[in-house]
Design an enzyme around this catalytic site. Structure first.
Site, mmCIF file in Angstrom:
data_model
loop_
_atom_site.group_PDB
_atom_site.id
_atom_site.type_symbol
_atom_site.label_atom_id
_atom_site.label_comp_id
_atom_site.label_asym_id
_atom_site.label_seq_id
_atom_site.Cartn_x
_atom_site.Cartn_y
_atom_site.Cartn_z
ATOM 1 N N GLU A 1 0.424 3.216 2.067
ATOM 2 C CA GLU A 1 -0.082 3.708 3.326
ATOM 3 C C GLU A 1 1.911 3.573 3.847
ATOM 4 O O GLU A 1 2.106 4.148 4.737
ATOM 5 C CB GLU A 1 -0.607 3.356 4.067
ATOM 6 C CG GLU A 1 -1.877 3.878 3.492
ATOM 7 C CD GLU A 1 -2.205 5.377 4.174
ATOM 8 O OE1 GLU A 1 -1.532 5.012 5.721
ATOM 9 O OE2 GLU A 1 -3.075 5.742 4.080
ATOM 10 N N TYR B 1 -1.754 0.394 9.895
ATOM 11 C CA TYR B 1 -1.956 -0.254 8.811
ATOM 12 C C TYR B 1 -0.410 -0.108 7.939
ATOM 13 O O TYR B 1 0.030 -1.069 7.555
ATOM 14 C CB TYR B 1 -3.153 0.145 8.500
ATOM 15 C CG TYR B 1 -2.967 0.016 6.868
ATOM 16 C CD1 TYR B 1 -3.878 -1.442 6.753
ATOM 17 C CD2 TYR B 1 -3.182 0.443 5.910
ATOM 18 C CE1 TYR B 1 -3.466 -2.104 5.893
ATOM 19 C CE2 TYR B 1 -3.548 -0.127 4.487
ATOM 20 C CZ TYR B 1 -3.543 -1.109 4.493
ATOM 21 O OH TYR B 1 -3.572 -1.461 3.146
ATOM 22 N N SER C 1 0.866 -1.292 -0.472
ATOM 23 C CA SER C 1 -0.100 0.259 0.250
ATOM 24 C C SER C 1 1.149 1.316 0.032
ATOM 25 O O SER C 1 2.110 0.922 0.870
ATOM 26 C CB SER C 1 -0.789 -0.174 1.197
ATOM 27 O OG SER C 1 -1.289 0.954 1.940
HETATM 28 O O1 G4F Z 1 -11.461 6.027 2.054
HETATM 29 P P1 G4F Z 1 -10.235 5.715 3.374
HETATM 30 O O2 G4F Z 1 -10.823 5.451 4.194
HETATM 31 O O3 G4F Z 1 -8.857 5.423 2.632
HETATM 32 P P2 G4F Z 1 -7.255 5.302 2.944
HETATM 33 O O4 G4F Z 1 -7.115 5.901 4.586
HETATM 34 O O5 G4F Z 1 -6.538 5.622 1.880
HETATM 35 O O6 G4F Z 1 -7.138 3.460 2.973
HETATM 36 C C1 G4F Z 1 -7.016 2.952 1.462
HETATM 37 O O7 G4F Z 1 -6.575 3.533 0.641
HETATM 38 C C2 G4F Z 1 -5.021 2.428 1.266
HETATM 39 C C3 G4F Z 1 -3.777 2.935 0.053
HETATM 40 O O8 G4F Z 1 -4.390 2.873 -0.843
HETATM 41 C C4 G4F Z 1 -4.920 1.075 0.869
HETATM 42 F F1 G4F Z 1 -3.449 1.030 2.210
HETATM 43 C C5 G4F Z 1 -6.068 0.879 2.242
HETATM 44 O O9 G4F Z 1 -6.215 -0.360 2.593
HETATM 45 C C6 G4F Z 1 -7.180 1.614 1.749
HETATM 46 O O10 G4F Z 1 -8.158 0.941 0.642
HETATM 47 O O11 G4F Z 1 -9.966 7.352 3.334
HETATM 48 C C7 G4F Z 1 -9.634 8.402 1.867
HETATM 49 C C8 G4F Z 1 -9.129 9.890 2.922
HETATM 50 C C9 G4F Z 1 -8.322 9.509 4.638
HETATM 51 O O12 G4F Z 1 -7.456 10.470 4.384
HETATM 52 C C10 G4F Z 1 -9.443 9.885 4.786
HETATM 53 O O13 G4F Z 1 -8.488 11.327 6.615
HETATM 54 O O14 G4F Z 1 -11.022 10.434 3.079
HETATM 55 C C11 G4F Z 1 -10.671 10.813 4.722
HETATM 56 N N1 G4F Z 1 -11.314 10.523 5.226
HETATM 57 C C12 G4F Z 1 -12.371 11.671 5.788
HETATM 58 N N2 G4F Z 1 -14.104 11.555 5.814
HETATM 59 C C13 G4F Z 1 -12.484 9.801 5.360
HETATM 60 C C14 G4F Z 1 -13.967 10.055 5.691
HETATM 61 N N3 G4F Z 1 -11.940 8.930 5.572
HETATM 62 C C15 G4F Z 1 -13.286 7.867 5.672
HETATM 63 N N4 G4F Z 1 -12.743 5.898 5.707
HETATM 64 N N5 G4F Z 1 -14.835 7.973 6.280
HETATM 65 C C16 G4F Z 1 -14.731 9.547 6.590
HETATM 66 O O15 G4F Z 1 -15.367 9.953 6.607
#
Ligand code: G4F
Length: 327
Positions: free
Chosen positions: A132, A154, A130
């Protein structure tokens, strides 16, 4: 005969990869966790097809924390390719359950590497790493050689697993490759990831099932691609003669707010009237400028992302709208 084994077959990527491999004529085996609630909705259409299930698609119960069962299953199947996609993959949740995240994501990968090291027949191993692992990188865009400095549990677990893949490749000559995957989305994305959460909410608000959408940081940016492009990259990663690491990304950053704007516009809604901020969705540490340079995968593997960001978000929102309207 190509025989693939997929860990995480019931997830977004596992389901698309299964379809791709079946199309390519593979026999596909998947590991599923034995839990009281078996959710296989993403592969139900394959599972219910008598020409596929138990003919070209086989499911086996095994957990990443159970080395004995893993070993027995691998010895029985004798896969030619092993795609390791399973693990706790939600970054926010990894702050709540850091130990089990590391147990599955880090130690689970090491267990698989130890088992394939002992197998009599060679296996090509793909690890879904990832972006990450880079945390808050000093340089943008990142490449396969950018320093690994994760900022959440993670990312730490993925960094350990990624480095172990390199160690086993270098030390034991195992064919083991990392795909450093940036965010990739689709209508099959889990609803707790931000793109699907937004698309689903826009559709639900349009249909009157929901009034508001609560989100964390709207200014957070990610390099979002289409999961179907990324599973093609996973398969391509195991085709060269030598194992290696490949980074998969679109190279373009977009903000959470842009996802909101596109999804709500697709439903003819004013997002400012519906979207609210909820501090609970802010993360203790947020990576910044995670954007990838996928030149190596493009040149070496001929990989190219085929879907643009806006079409992807519109497709996801319309798919949720159709599914909700049909209920
Ligand atoms: O969709 P997210 O939860 O994805 P994140 O954290 O980037 O991780 C995903 O991608 C990674 C890279 O490929 C993978 F390794 C991992 O397994 C997963 O698939 O969040 C994306 C962004 C973040 O910055 C988060 O802080 O959205 C922001 N965000 C803002 N509001 C939110 C929210 N994320 C989530 N889940 N929920 C919210 O309400």
């Amino acid at each position: 005969m190509h025989r693939a084994l997929i860990t995480g077959i019931t997830g977004q990527d596992g389901s698309y990869l299964t379809e791709l491999l079946l199309e390519k004529g593979y026999e596909v085996h998947g590991l599923v966790r034995r839990t009281s609630n078996i959710s296989r909705s993403r592969i139900d259409h394959l599972y219910r097809d008598p020409n596929i299930h138990q003919r070209r698609l086989f499911l086996h119960y095994a957990d990443l924390d159970d080395a004995t069962t893993l070993r027995r299953t691998l010895v029985k199947i004798q896969p030619t390719e092993l795609f390791h996609l399973a693990g706790q993959s939600h970054v926010g949740l990894s702050f709540e359950i850091p130990e089990s995240t590391c147990e599955m994501t880090a130690m689970g990968t090491l267990r698989l590497l130890e088992i394939i090291r002992d197998l009599p027949q060679p296996v090509r191993f793909f690890h879904a790493s990832s972006s990450e692992i880079f945390g808050r990188p000093a340089t943008s865009p990142q490449t396969e050689t950018t320093p690994v400095e994760p900022v959440n549990p993670y990312g730490c677990a993925k960094a350990f697993a990624t480095q172990m893949v390199r160690v086993y490749r270098q030390s034991y000559g195992i064919y083991a490759s990392n795909g450093i995957m940036y965010n990739h989305e689709s209508p099959r994305r889990g609803e707790n990831f931000v793109t699907r959460k937004i698309c689903h909410a826009a559709a639900a608000i349009r249909l009157g099932h929901q009034q508001e959408l609560w989100l964390g940081d709207l200014s957070a940016q990610r390099d979002w691609g289409d999961a179907r492009d990324y599973v093609r990259g996973m398969w391509l990663s195991l085709q060269p003669d030598q194992a290696d690491d490949f980074l998969f990304s679109t190279g373009t950053l977009h903000s959470v707010q842009e996802v909101v704007e596109i999804a709500f516009a697709a439903m003819d809604l004013d997002w400012k009237a519906c979207v609210k901020r909820d501090e609970r969705f802010l993360r203790p540490a947020e990576p910044n400028r995670l954007v990838g340079d996928s030149s190596k995968a493009r040149k070496t593997l001929g990989w190219e992302p085929q879907t643009d960001f806006k079409s992807l978000i519109v497709e996801m929102t319309k798919s949720d709208c159709d599914a909700l309207a049909a209920r």
